[in-house]
Write an enzyme that holds these catalytic residues in place. Structure first.
Site, PDB file in Angstrom:
ATOM      1  N   LYS A  96       0.861  -1.188   0.000  1.00  0.00           N
ATOM      2  CA  LYS A  96       0.000   0.000   0.000  1.00  0.00           C
ATOM      3  C   LYS A  96       0.897   1.237   0.000  1.00  0.00           C
ATOM      4  O   LYS A  96       1.861   1.295   0.788  1.00  0.00           O
ATOM      5  CB  LYS A  96      -0.889  -0.042   1.250  1.00  0.00           C
ATOM      6  CG  LYS A  96      -1.906   1.078   1.363  1.00  0.00           C
ATOM      7  CD  LYS A  96      -2.774   0.863   2.604  1.00  0.00           C
ATOM      8  CE  LYS A  96      -3.850   1.900   2.775  1.00  0.00           C
ATOM      9  NZ  LYS A  96      -4.691   1.652   3.969  1.00  0.00           N
ATOM     10  N   SER A 172      -9.475   1.803   3.019  1.00  0.00           N
ATOM     11  CA  SER A 172      -8.575   2.457   2.086  1.00  0.00           C
ATOM     12  C   SER A 172      -7.589   1.519   1.395  1.00  0.00           C
ATOM     13  O   SER A 172      -6.991   1.913   0.388  1.00  0.00           O
ATOM     14  CB  SER A 172      -7.787   3.548   2.817  1.00  0.00           C
ATOM     15  OG  SER A 172      -7.011   2.982   3.858  1.00  0.00           O
ATOM     16  N   SER A 196      -9.838  -0.481   7.303  1.00  0.00           N
ATOM     17  CA  SER A 196      -9.241  -0.268   5.978  1.00  0.00           C
ATOM     18  C   SER A 196      -8.555  -1.487   5.378  1.00  0.00           C
ATOM     19  O   SER A 196      -8.209  -1.467   4.198  1.00  0.00           O
ATOM     20  CB  SER A 196      -8.243   0.888   6.025  1.00  0.00           C
ATOM     21  OG  SER A 196      -8.925   2.100   5.940  1.00  0.00           O
TER      22      SER A 196
END
Lengths: 529, 106
Positions: A96, A172, A196
């Site tokens: 990420k 996210s 997330s």
């Protein structure tokens, strides 16, 4: 089965048996990326949309092909020399883009960090590399992780859901879960501040684990809400998630909140079954309370029947394998998770975002050469998107001297109540004595692109069933539990006491075995059909 | 009764936050903040004991599980130039910023 679709734990065996090489595995993932990912996210892509964008995943911001090839080659050389290349040798992993990897851009999916190149590597990434993993690249996310759909990324096109590219991947960590679901990599490193990892894992039909706060170091993670952020694994199956957690967990001198707690052997206990475990079901996780978009009044609704049915079926299967199912477990403060999060996360985010000033690194406006204060305002105004701005302003408001007792201090007390709910049901000498709670991960399946984005309140309520674990610090595991009538994955969630990841993985592994021959497990995401 | 963030309060926050906003952004952000405040208002109605503790972390850190703090020692940084190269403007290894305008203190 193609190498890129093969579980990481099987790839590790194939590699050691010299039936494949790290380079072959990497090439298979690169071919899949070429086939399904489309163009990477960029700032203001020209043109904004292309006909060929449709149906693509768009998980990547930065593909680190050369770096990955060098790492794969190094693994192959070690194997040829008879050396141990590590437990994750040759396994491609996406990161990420909120973690620092030395020499690579670390954008946080924000214009303000678009030109930032990390001068050091985050501890969880270092540990993955030490275990032999091949870092394939940096994947998209909501700007600074602020969102539940990936749509707030400054790097467009934002990630789409591989099960239906008209739907969001969740967020996210949507780039992480989409890249794993689409077979671009077997593993990804995500972060979870309110859900997330778990919410996008549920939306994309993969396994996502938010470890106990302090289980995995946050060193090198660009901070959102420092008391809530947890790095954790994304994988296609429970065994791979355990394998990855094994590599990244443990104390770290660089992070004073990385707990000094020994890391158990997660794989050793994975197949011990569920006999004797007490697993709770709470009515407070089968309903959601949210503000009516028209009136603003709080309303309560049951979660959709097919989500409830998936949880009930899992409970039944686990009971048949010897678990004891405990009904009607009270978790009365669950509904306050989002209001408390609106306060706590905003205060911490505002504090963390004050460092971006156009002076030391990141974006500086070209339009204010002669005035420092104007340079600050313009750099931040042009560099941040709407979601960071919203969090800065809200965080400053609720922590202002005249309001902090009413909002911030109160939210911190409510956080104690949420933690108390978990303490009471996991108490070994209490009434419930649970090993885990079993719940739906999300109140809905993945929603259509643009259906919620812009409404910051409704977007936040997508995390209603995941955020209590972040307040309490306890671990949460989301794993696939079937497909809904709309063809989208349903996620099941296990929540357990502090540092009980081994138990949660064990329970999810038992469910995985019990449903191995289910028809839904044969269905592939749309982009792979 | 839910509090409302006034435009004057909003402008004050924007100034403190050092953010330059377009009128459309300002309108959107103020509206969203007031919507969030309605949700936060739920907290005000929760009965809380005076002695309910505040929680800055969910996980209670005991002495055994808290890592020892690192010694406060100066360590050489191996890649100073790499870090300085990130700064938007540098002159002879000094980070350069625009002039600080003079202001008369009230």
């Amino acid at each position: 089965m193609e190498l890129c679709d093969t579980p990481a734990y099987e790839l590790a065996v194939l590699l050691r048996q010299k039936r494949t090489t790290a380079t072959e595995i990497l090439n298979s993932c690169l071919a899949r990326i070429e086939a399904v990912d489309g163009r990477p996210g960029t700032l203001e892509p020209q043109p904004a949309t292309l006909p060929e964008d449709a149906g693509k995943v768009h998980a990547f911001i930065t593909l680190m092909k050369t770096h990955a090839m060098q790492q794969a080659q190094a693994v192959d050389e070690k194997l040829a020399a008879g050396e141990d290349p590590g437990p994750l040798a040759g396994i491609p992993v996406t990161i990420k883009d909120i973690f620092c990897v030395r020499g690579a851009p670390a954008t946080a999916a924000s214009r303000i960090l678009a030109n930032f190149v990390a001068p050091y590597t985050a501890t969880p990434v270092t540990r993955l590399e030490q275990a032999g993993a091949v870092v394939l690249g940096k994947v998209n996310l909501d700007e600074f992780t602020y969102g539940s759909s990936n749509e707030s990324s400054a790097f467009q096109p934002s990630t789409r859901n591989p099960w239906n590219p008209e739907r969001v991947p969740g967020g996210s960590s949507g780039g992480s879960t989409a890249s794993v679901a689409a077979g671009e990599a077997p593993l990804s490193l995500g972060t979870d501040t309110a859900g997330s990892i778990r919410q996008p894992a549920a939306f994309c039909g993969v396994v996502g684990l938010k470890p106990t706060y302090g289980r995995v170091s946050r060193y090198g993670l660009i901070a959102f809400a420092s008391s809530l952020d947890c790095p954790g694994p994304v994988a296609r199956n429970v065994t791979d998630a355990a394998l990855m957690l094994q590599a990244i967990a443990g104390p770290d001198p660089q992070d004073a909140t990385a707990a000094n707690v020994p890391v158990p052997d997660y794989l050793a206990v994975l197949d011990e079954g569920v006999r004797g475990l007490r697993i709770g079901l709470s009515p407070d996780y089968f309903r959601i309370t949210y503000p009516n978009p028209e009136t603003g009044e709080m309303e309560e609704q049951p979660v959709p029947e097919e989500m409830t049915a998936a949880v009930r079926r899992a409970a039944k299967l686990l009971a048949e394998m010897g678990a004891e199912i405990v009904e009607d477990v009270p978790m009365p403060n669950t509904r306050y998770g989002i209001p408390a999060y609106f306060v706590i996360s905003r205060v911490e985010a505002a504090s963390n975002l004050h460092r971006y000033d156009g002076v030391k690194y990141g974006y500086r406006t070209p339009d204010a050469q002669n005035d420092l204060r104007l340079m600050y305002r313009r750099s931040r105004g042009q560099g941040f998107g709407p979601q960071p701005k919203l969090r800065i302003l809200m965080g400053m408001y609720v922590s202002a001297a005249q309001y902090s007792a009413q909002y911030y201090n109160r939210a911190l007390k409510v956080r104690s109540l949420i933690r108390r709910d978990f303490d009471q049901v996991f108490d070994r000498s209490g009434r419930y004595r649970l090993d885990a709670l079993l719940t739906p991960t999300t109140p809905t399946t993945a929603f259509p692109m643009a259906a919620v984005y812009g409404n910051s309140v409704m977007m936040q309520y997508a995390d209603q069933l995941t955020v209590p674990a972040n307040h309490a610090g306890v671990p949460g595991l989301s794993f696939p539990g079937g497909l809904a009538a709309d063809g989208m994955p349903i996620g099941l969630q296990l929540l357990g006491p502090d540092f009980s990841e081994a138990t949660l993985l064990r329970i999810a592994r038992s469910y995985e075995l019990a449903t191995e021959s289910d028809a839904w497990r044969k269905v592939k995401p749309k982009v792979l059909r | 009764m839910t509090d409302t963030i006034s435009r004057a309060m909003f402008d004050h926050l924007v100034d403190l936050a050092a953010l330059e906003l377009t009128p459309a952004e300002a309108e959107y952000l103020l509206q969203q903040m007031n919507n969030q405040l309605k949700s936060i208002a739920e907290l005000v109605a929760i009965p809380l004991d005076e002695d309910t503790p505040i929680a800055s972390h969910g996980v209670p850190y005991t002495a055994e599980m808290s890592p020892q703090l690192r010694l406060d020692l100066v360590r050489p940084c191996p890649n100073v130039d790499e870090i300085l190269a990130q700064a938007p403007q540098v002159n002879e290894r000094y980070v350069i910023v625009p002039d600080i305008p003079h202001a008369t203190l009230e």
